[in-house]
Design an enzyme around this catalytic site. Structure first.
Site, PDB file in Angstrom:
ATOM      1  N   ASP A   1      -3.923 -17.817   1.452  1.00  0.00           N
ATOM      2  CA  ASP A   1      -5.061 -18.458   0.768  1.00  0.00           C
ATOM      3  C   ASP A   1      -5.718 -19.488   1.687  1.00  0.00           C
ATOM      4  O   ASP A   1      -6.941 -19.591   1.783  1.00  0.00           O
ATOM      5  CB  ASP A   1      -4.634 -19.078  -0.574  1.00  0.00           C
TER       6      ASP A   1
ATOM      7  N   LYS B   1       2.642 -15.249   2.608  1.00  0.00           N
ATOM      8  CA  LYS B   1       2.626 -15.904   1.298  1.00  0.00           C
ATOM      9  C   LYS B   1       4.091 -16.212   0.978  1.00  0.00           C
ATOM     10  O   LYS B   1       4.634 -15.834  -0.064  1.00  0.00           O
ATOM     11  CB  LYS B   1       1.973 -14.958   0.265  1.00  0.00           C
TER      12      LYS B   1
ATOM     13  N   ASP C   1      -6.125  -6.323   5.559  1.00  0.00           N
ATOM     14  CA  ASP C   1      -7.276  -5.552   5.090  1.00  0.00           C
ATOM     15  C   ASP C   1      -8.376  -6.526   4.650  1.00  0.00           C
ATOM     16  O   ASP C   1      -9.551  -6.411   5.039  1.00  0.00           O
ATOM     17  CB  ASP C   1      -6.796  -4.700   3.897  1.00  0.00           C
TER      18      ASP C   1
ATOM     19  N   TYR D   1       0.820  -1.213   0.000  1.00  0.00           N
ATOM     20  CA  TYR D   1       0.000   0.000   0.000  1.00  0.00           C
ATOM     21  C   TYR D   1       0.857   1.268   0.000  1.00  0.00           C
ATOM     22  O   TYR D   1       0.417   2.320  -0.442  1.00  0.00           O
ATOM     23  CB  TYR D   1      -0.940   0.032   1.219  1.00  0.00           C
TER      24      TYR D   1
ATOM     25  N   ASP E   1     -11.892  -7.970   7.060  1.00  0.00           N
ATOM     26  CA  ASP E   1     -13.266  -7.779   6.577  1.00  0.00           C
ATOM     27  C   ASP E   1     -13.989  -9.120   6.472  1.00  0.00           C
ATOM     28  O   ASP E   1     -15.177  -9.225   6.800  1.00  0.00           O
ATOM     29  CB  ASP E   1     -13.267  -7.096   5.202  1.00  0.00           C
TER      30      ASP E   1
END
Ligand code: NAD
Length: 366
Positions: free
Chosen positions: A222, A190, A246, A135, A250
């Protein structure tokens, strides 16, 4: 205890008013000062985060934040949009750790889209790094592709990066939080594909050696996304980078039914924090008196626990919220047949009444 109160826009003003009522009945002394932020600040001062608001936030022990934003500001230049206030506060206060609990209250088990047995008793804490990752990594931009599958084509690119200190400090937050819970940390990465996340995994493992009492495991993002809907109770504290956090936070928030129930905390190195509900300003219901104030009230509870060192007061708020839910009161977002529908103010009043009762009981017992 100095608290900056920043209600913001939309339902922000309605839900923060209820949280302030709750703070006022605790047997604690708060010095509260309110300031404009977001669209309301833009309307009054031409900027979503005026200097006066920022300096109030900096001087406070904690910030209670409602929500910002409204569709009517969507045409403004990006730096003037209400949402920029949150980024400005994060940056200026050095808030690097975002804590989002996902708790399923027994009375709301049916509000989740998952089977009750999967989420009854769910209590997990997702810790998201807030200042690094793809980001914010430089360089980023658009250019003519120098190589790859289509050299010479137009392309866009971002940079994923983490420094050792950034990973170390978020890992410490996770291990210390786990010590106050059931002492398990899952670090999500990851590492099988990304160099940045192999480094993340190595550094988290090193920090973990300083916490021999906390169990650490690693999971690819994943798989973590799958496990959150397959067997969410296997997690206690989950720590991850900015982008994965993020998305996963959610996803986790939806396990519990309504976004109106979810508090959050963003902390800096000296435990100064910004506390806010996980949802936005909900312009679709603003001014109607139907917004659920519980996420904001539970954000006060997080504030007491993480910035103000008042864990007992935090527990009292959580118990009051449970008592109110047990009594059957529901705002429309969590309403189900057989319960009693109430508005924002009635819900706040009910929490205040439950708290007052518990404080009176405590005083009488003592
Ligand atoms: P939102 O979270 O505001 O609303 C999504 C849905 O959830 C809406 O249907 C809304 O009515 C409902 N909802 C949200 N909070 C609720 C509550 N307490 N009680 C009952 N229902 C509730 O997200 P959105 O509609 O995508 O965004 C609206 C505005 O909020 C946008 O301007 C967005 O940029 C902003 N936003 C701000 C923050 C923040 O201030 N931290 C976070 C997210 C979005």
């Amino acid at each position: 205890m100095k608290i900056a109160i920043l209600p913001g826009d939309g339902i922000g003003t309605e839900i923060v008013a209820e949280a302030v009522k709750v703070m006022n009945v605790l047997d604690l002394k708060f010095e509260m000062e309110t300031a404009l932020v977001g669209g309301a600040a833009y309307d009054a001062h031409g900027h979503p985060l005026p200097d006066a608001t920022l300096s109030l936030a900096k001087q406070a022990d904690a910030v209670l934040f409602g929500a910002v934003g409204d569709w009517k500001y969507d045409t403004l230049d990006r730096p003037l949009r209400p949402e920029q206030a949150i980024l400005g506060l994060r940056k200026n206060l050095g808030l690097f750790a975002n804590l989002r609990p996902a708790i399923c209250y027994q009375q709301l088990v049916d509000a989740s889209s998952l089977k009750p047995e999967l989420i009854a008793g769910l209590d997990i804490l997702i810790i998201r790094e807030l200042t690094g990752d793809i980001y914010f990594g430089q360089p980023r931009g658009r250019r003519t592709s120098p190589d790859g599958n289509f050299p010479g084509a137009q392309e866009a690119f971002d940079t994923m990066r983490y420094t050792r200190p950034e990973i170390e400090r978020i890992a410490h937050v996770a291990f210390q939080a786990a010590r106050k819970r059931s002492k398990r940390v899952t670090s999500v990465d990851k590492a099988n594909v990304l160099e940045t996340f192999q480094f993340w995994k190595d550094v988290v493992t090193e920090v973990g050696l300083q916490y021999p009492d906390v169990e650490l495991d690693h999971m690819y993002v994943d798989n973590a996304a799958m496990q959150l809907v397959k067997a969410p109770k296997r997690f206690d504290v989950m720590v991850t980078g900015n982008m994965f956090g993020d998305i996963l936070s959610d996803e986790a928030s939806m396990l519990t039914g309504s976004i109106g129930m979810l508090p959050s905390a963003s902390l800096n190195a000296s435990s100064q924090g910004l506390y806010e509900p996980s949802h936005g300003s909900a312009p679709d219901i603003a001014g109607k008196g139907v917004a659920n104030p519980l996420a904001t009230i539970l954000s006060v509870s997080m504030m007491l626990r993480y910035s103000l060192n008042q864990p007992q007061a935090a527990e009292r708020i959580e118990s009051a919220v449970k008592a109110v839910l047990a009594s059957g009161l529901r705002t429309p977002d969590i309403y189900s047949q057989g319960t009693t529908k109430v508005g924002t103010r009635e819900m706040g009043d009910a929490v205040v009444a439950a708290l007052t009762q518990s404080i009176t009981k405590k005083t009488t017992t003592v």
